[in-house]
Design a protein around this motif. Structure first.
Motif, PDB file in Angstrom:
ATOM      1  N   VAL A  63       0.828  -1.209   0.000  1.00 57.28           N
ATOM      2  CA  VAL A  63       0.000   0.000   0.000  1.00 57.28           C
ATOM      3  C   VAL A  63       0.866   1.264   0.000  1.00 57.28           C
ATOM      4  N   THR A  64       1.953   1.260   0.769  1.00 56.24           N
ATOM      5  CA  THR A  64       2.796   2.452   0.888  1.00 56.24           C
ATOM      6  C   THR A  64       3.978   2.456  -0.067  1.00 56.24           C
ATOM      7  N   ARG A  65       4.080   1.387  -0.868  1.00 63.10           N
ATOM      8  CA  ARG A  65       5.186   1.244  -1.826  1.00 63.10           C
ATOM      9  C   ARG A  65       6.544   1.254  -1.122  1.00 63.10           C
ATOM     10  N   ARG A  66       6.598   0.531  -0.013  1.00 60.33           N
ATOM     11  CA  ARG A  66       7.820   0.417   0.768  1.00 60.33           C
ATOM     12  C   ARG A  66       8.067  -1.059   1.079  1.00 60.33           C
ATOM     13  N   ASP A  67       9.290  -1.377   1.423  1.00 58.50           N
ATOM     14  CA  ASP A  67       9.646  -2.724   1.849  1.00 58.50           C
ATOM     15  C   ASP A  67       9.040  -2.984   3.230  1.00 58.50           C
ATOM     16  N   HIS A  68       8.725  -4.250   3.524  1.00 52.98           N
ATOM     17  CA  HIS A  68       8.102  -4.565   4.815  1.00 52.98           C
ATOM     18  C   HIS A  68       9.005  -4.207   5.990  1.00 52.98           C
ATOM     19  N   THR A  69      10.322  -4.227   5.810  1.00 52.53           N
ATOM     20  CA  THR A  69      11.221  -3.851   6.911  1.00 52.53           C
ATOM     21  C   THR A  69      11.160  -2.344   7.168  1.00 52.53           C
ATOM     22  N   THR A  70      10.910  -1.566   6.128  1.00 60.02           N
ATOM     23  CA  THR A  70      10.726  -0.120   6.291  1.00 60.02           C
ATOM     24  C   THR A  70       9.440   0.149   7.049  1.00 60.02           C
ATOM     25  N   VAL A  71       8.404  -0.611   6.721  1.00 59.84           N
ATOM     26  CA  VAL A  71       7.122  -0.485   7.421  1.00 59.84           C
ATOM     27  C   VAL A  71       7.299  -0.845   8.895  1.00 59.84           C
ATOM     28  N   LEU A  72       8.021  -1.924   9.169  1.00 59.28           N
ATOM     29  CA  LEU A  72       8.272  -2.331  10.550  1.00 59.28           C
ATOM     30  C   LEU A  72       8.994  -1.230  11.312  1.00 59.28           C
ATOM     31  N   SER A  73      10.019  -0.672  10.717  1.00 59.28           N
ATOM     32  CA  SER A  73      10.779   0.403  11.352  1.00 59.28           C
ATOM     33  C   SER A  73       9.887   1.608  11.635  1.00 59.28           C
ATOM     34  N   ALA A  74       9.063   1.986  10.659  1.00 63.89           N
ATOM     35  CA  ALA A  74       8.156   3.121  10.832  1.00 63.89           C
ATOM     36  C   ALA A  74       7.194   2.875  11.984  1.00 63.89           C
ATOM     37  N   CYS A  75       6.608   1.687  12.031  1.00 63.19           N
ATOM     38  CA  CYS A  75       5.654   1.348  13.092  1.00 63.19           C
ATOM     39  C   CYS A  75       6.323   1.359  14.471  1.00 63.19           C
ATOM     40  N   GLN A  76       7.528   0.850  14.545  1.00 65.18           N
ATOM     41  CA  GLN A  76       8.257   0.843  15.822  1.00 65.18           C
ATOM     42  C   GLN A  76       8.581   2.256  16.287  1.00 65.18           C
ATOM     43  N   GLN A  77       8.992   3.107  15.354  1.00 68.53           N
ATOM     44  CA  GLN A  77       9.316   4.490  15.709  1.00 68.53           C
ATOM     45  C   GLN A  77       8.088   5.228  16.238  1.00 68.53           C
ATOM     46  N   VAL A  78       6.970   5.072  15.542  1.00 68.76           N
ATOM     47  CA  VAL A  78       5.746   5.752  15.974  1.00 68.76           C
ATOM     48  C   VAL A  78       5.275   5.189  17.306  1.00 68.76           C
ATOM     49  N   GLN A  79       5.361   3.877  17.476  1.00 70.37           N
ATOM     50  CA  GLN A  79       4.948   3.272  18.743  1.00 70.37           C
ATOM     51  C   GLN A  79       5.751   3.848  19.905  1.00 70.37           C
ATOM     52  N   GLN A  80       7.043   4.019  19.714  1.00 62.72           N
ATOM     53  CA  GLN A  80       7.895   4.614  20.755  1.00 62.72           C
ATOM     54  C   GLN A  80       7.485   6.057  21.046  1.00 62.72           C
ATOM     55  N   ARG A  81       7.181   6.816  19.993  1.00 60.52           N
ATOM     56  CA  ARG A  81       6.781   8.218  20.185  1.00 60.52           C
ATOM     57  C   ARG A  81       5.410   8.313  20.853  1.00 60.52           C
ATOM     58  N   VAL A  82       4.517   7.379  20.540  1.00 61.50           N
ATOM     59  CA  VAL A  82       3.201   7.374  21.183  1.00 61.50           C
ATOM     60  C   VAL A  82       3.362   7.062  22.673  1.00 61.50           C
ATOM     61  N   LYS A  83       4.175   6.062  22.996  1.00 60.69           N
ATOM     62  CA  LYS A  83       4.409   5.716  24.404  1.00 60.69           C
ATOM     63  C   LYS A  83       5.043   6.868  25.162  1.00 60.69           C
ATOM     64  N   ALA A  84       5.896   7.630  24.483  1.00 60.05           N
ATOM     65  CA  ALA A  84       6.552   8.778  25.111  1.00 60.05           C
ATOM     66  C   ALA A  84       5.649  10.015  25.106  1.00 60.05           C
ATOM     67  N   ARG A  85       4.462   9.868  24.541  1.00 61.46           N
ATOM     68  CA  ARG A  85       3.482  10.953  24.441  1.00 61.46           C
ATOM     69  C   ARG A  85       4.044  12.187  23.727  1.00 61.46           C
ATOM     70  N   ASP A  86       4.737  11.930  22.626  1.00 61.27           N
ATOM     71  CA  ASP A  86       5.286  13.006  21.808  1.00 61.27           C
ATOM     72  C   ASP A  86       4.132  13.850  21.266  1.00 61.27           C
ATOM     73  N   PRO A  87       4.096  15.152  21.593  1.00 58.24           N
ATOM     74  CA  PRO A  87       2.954  15.981  21.194  1.00 58.24           C
ATOM     75  C   PRO A  87       2.772  16.089  19.672  1.00 58.24           C
TER      76      PRO A  87
END
Length: 121
Positions: A63-87
C-alpha cells in the motif's frame, strides 16, 4: 481500478488516503516525498493503518510502496513516540483520525439525504 488482496489491505489504503488528504496532499505526493516532515506523516499513517486494519507488514508495504522492513521500522518508531506521548506525533494522529471521521460523517449525511429524497444509495 486497484484490487486488494484482503479487506485489511483495502482498509489500510483508505487510512493512507485519508492521511494524505488531511494534510492537503495527493496520495502520490504523500507516498513519493522523502522530506523529513512527509516521512513522519507517512510513518504515523502507516502505524495507524496497521492498528486499524491489522494488515500485515507486507500488505502495508504494498500500500505504501515500501519494503516490509521499512514499514516495521516506521511502526516501531511511531509506537515509541506514542508511548513517550510526543505531542507532534499525537497531534498528527489526531488530525488523521479527525479527517477520516469528518469524511465518514459527511458520507453518512449524504446517504441520509439521498434516502430522504427516495433515492437509493
Amino acid at each position: 481500478m486497484l484490487r486488494f488482496a484482503s479487506f485489511s489491505e483495502e482498509l489500510a489504503a483508505r487510512v493512507i488516503r485519508d492521511a494524505a488528504s488531511a494534510f492537503d496532499m495527493t496520495q502520490r505526493e504523500f507516498l513519493a516525498a522523502s522530506s523529513r516532515r512527509v516521512c513522519r506523516l507517512r510513518h504515523c499513517a502507516t502505524w495507524l493503518a496497521r492498528e486499524v486494519s491489522g494488515a500485515s507488514l507486507v500488505s502495508l508495504g504494498i500500500v505504501t510502496r515500501r519494503d516490509h522492513t521499512t514499514v516495521l521500522s516506521a511502526c516501531q518508531q511511531v509506537q515509541q513516540r506514542v508511548k513517550a506521548r510526543d505531542p507532534e506525533t499525537i497531534a498528527t494522529l489526531e488530525r488523521i483520525i479527525r479527517h477520516a471521521q469528518d469524511r465518514t460523517a459527511k458520507a453518512r449525511i449524504a446517504r441520509r439525504l439521498v434516502e430522504a429524497e427516495g433515492g437509493a444509495w
